[in-house]
Design a protein around this motif. Structure first.
Motif, PDB file in Angstrom:
ATOM      1  N   LEU A 157       0.823  -1.205   0.000  1.00  0.00           N
ATOM      2  CA  LEU A 157       0.000   0.000   0.000  1.00  0.00           C
ATOM      3  C   LEU A 157       0.858   1.256   0.000  1.00  0.00           C
ATOM      4  O   LEU A 157       0.476   2.276  -0.571  1.00  0.00           O
ATOM      5  CB  LEU A 157      -0.924   0.012   1.219  1.00  0.00           C
ATOM      6  N   LEU A 158       2.012   1.194   0.617  1.00  0.00           N
ATOM      7  CA  LEU A 158       2.880   2.360   0.729  1.00  0.00           C
ATOM      8  C   LEU A 158       3.833   2.504  -0.454  1.00  0.00           C
ATOM      9  O   LEU A 158       4.390   3.565  -0.671  1.00  0.00           O
ATOM     10  CB  LEU A 158       3.686   2.279   2.028  1.00  0.00           C
ATOM     11  N   ARG A 159       3.978   1.444  -1.215  1.00  0.00           N
ATOM     12  CA  ARG A 159       4.900   1.462  -2.351  1.00  0.00           C
ATOM     13  C   ARG A 159       4.275   2.196  -3.536  1.00  0.00           C
ATOM     14  O   ARG A 159       3.063   2.234  -3.690  1.00  0.00           O
ATOM     15  CB  ARG A 159       5.216   0.020  -2.744  1.00  0.00           C
ATOM     16  N   ALA A 160       5.100   2.770  -4.369  1.00  0.00           N
ATOM     17  CA  ALA A 160       4.619   3.494  -5.550  1.00  0.00           C
ATOM     18  C   ALA A 160       3.920   2.534  -6.499  1.00  0.00           C
ATOM     19  O   ALA A 160       4.443   1.462  -6.816  1.00  0.00           O
ATOM     20  CB  ALA A 160       5.780   4.180  -6.252  1.00  0.00           C
ATOM     21  N   GLY A 161       2.745   2.900  -6.947  1.00  0.00           N
ATOM     22  CA  GLY A 161       1.945   2.037  -7.795  1.00  0.00           C
ATOM     23  C   GLY A 161       2.587   1.715  -9.123  1.00  0.00           C
ATOM     24  O   GLY A 161       2.405   0.624  -9.658  1.00  0.00           O
ATOM     25  N   ASP A 162       3.371   2.638  -9.659  1.00  0.00           N
ATOM     26  CA  ASP A 162       3.998   2.389 -10.955  1.00  0.00           C
ATOM     27  C   ASP A 162       5.216   1.475 -10.859  1.00  0.00           C
ATOM     28  O   ASP A 162       5.753   1.053 -11.879  1.00  0.00           O
ATOM     29  CB  ASP A 162       4.377   3.702 -11.634  1.00  0.00           C
ATOM     30  N   THR A 163       5.644   1.131  -9.654  1.00  0.00           N
ATOM     31  CA  THR A 163       6.771   0.211  -9.483  1.00  0.00           C
ATOM     32  C   THR A 163       6.322  -1.198  -9.123  1.00  0.00           C
ATOM     33  O   THR A 163       7.170  -2.068  -8.943  1.00  0.00           O
ATOM     34  CB  THR A 163       7.733   0.716  -8.381  1.00  0.00           C
TER      35      THR A 163
ATOM     36  N   PHE B  51       5.014  -4.912  -9.649  1.00  0.00           N
ATOM     37  CA  PHE B  51       4.954  -5.946 -10.668  1.00  0.00           C
ATOM     38  C   PHE B  51       3.548  -6.526 -10.702  1.00  0.00           C
ATOM     39  O   PHE B  51       2.726  -6.260  -9.816  1.00  0.00           O
ATOM     40  CB  PHE B  51       5.976  -7.050 -10.379  1.00  0.00           C
ATOM     41  N   ASP B  52       3.254  -7.335 -11.701  1.00  0.00           N
ATOM     42  CA  ASP B  52       1.910  -7.903 -11.863  1.00  0.00           C
ATOM     43  C   ASP B  52       1.473  -8.714 -10.645  1.00  0.00           C
ATOM     44  O   ASP B  52       0.329  -8.626 -10.212  1.00  0.00           O
ATOM     45  CB  ASP B  52       1.840  -8.777 -13.116  1.00  0.00           C
ATOM     46  N   ARG B  53       2.391  -9.493 -10.101  1.00  0.00           N
ATOM     47  CA  ARG B  53       2.049 -10.319  -8.936  1.00  0.00           C
ATOM     48  C   ARG B  53       1.656  -9.440  -7.738  1.00  0.00           C
ATOM     49  O   ARG B  53       0.689  -9.726  -7.030  1.00  0.00           O
ATOM     50  CB  ARG B  53       3.239 -11.201  -8.582  1.00  0.00           C
ATOM     51  N   ALA B  54       2.388  -8.369  -7.532  1.00  0.00           N
ATOM     52  CA  ALA B  54       2.096  -7.450  -6.428  1.00  0.00           C
ATOM     53  C   ALA B  54       0.777  -6.728  -6.674  1.00  0.00           C
ATOM     54  O   ALA B  54      -0.017  -6.535  -5.751  1.00  0.00           O
ATOM     55  CB  ALA B  54       3.227  -6.453  -6.251  1.00  0.00           C
TER      56      ALA B  54
END
Length: 88
Positions: free
Chosen positions: A31-37, A39-42
């Motif tokens: 949730l805190l990670r940048a959405g554009d970084t 991967f598909d699995r995440a």
């Protein structure tokens, strides 16, 4: 802000603090990670969290609010920013 929404949502729905068995807690770093970084699995794991543990839609809304300034700042012009705002 996102952490507060996540904690408040768990308290309201379950009547307790978050536990390690809660998907929303287990995936809190996504949730805190940048959405554009992501991967598909995440992205799939995050979609599962929104679908199963976010009945109110507040967590997903807070995540989108967090991502919107990143999207707007990544644009090169005001016209691109306006288009990104309409799309997102």
């Amino acid at each position: 802000m996102l952490t507060e929404v996540r904690q408040r949502l768990t308290q309201q729905v379950h009547g307790r603090r978050e536990l390690s068995i809660d998907r929303v807690w287990a995936n809190r770093r996504l949730l805190l990670r940048a959405g554009d970084t992501l991967f598909d699995r995440a992205r799939n794991r995050l979609s599962t969290v929104f679908a199963t543990d976010d009945a109110t839609g507040k967590l997903q809304a807070a995540w989108k609010v967090k991502e919107q300034p990143r999207t707007l700042l990544a644009t090169g012009s005001l016209a691109d920013a306006a288009a990104a705002k309409e799309a997102g």
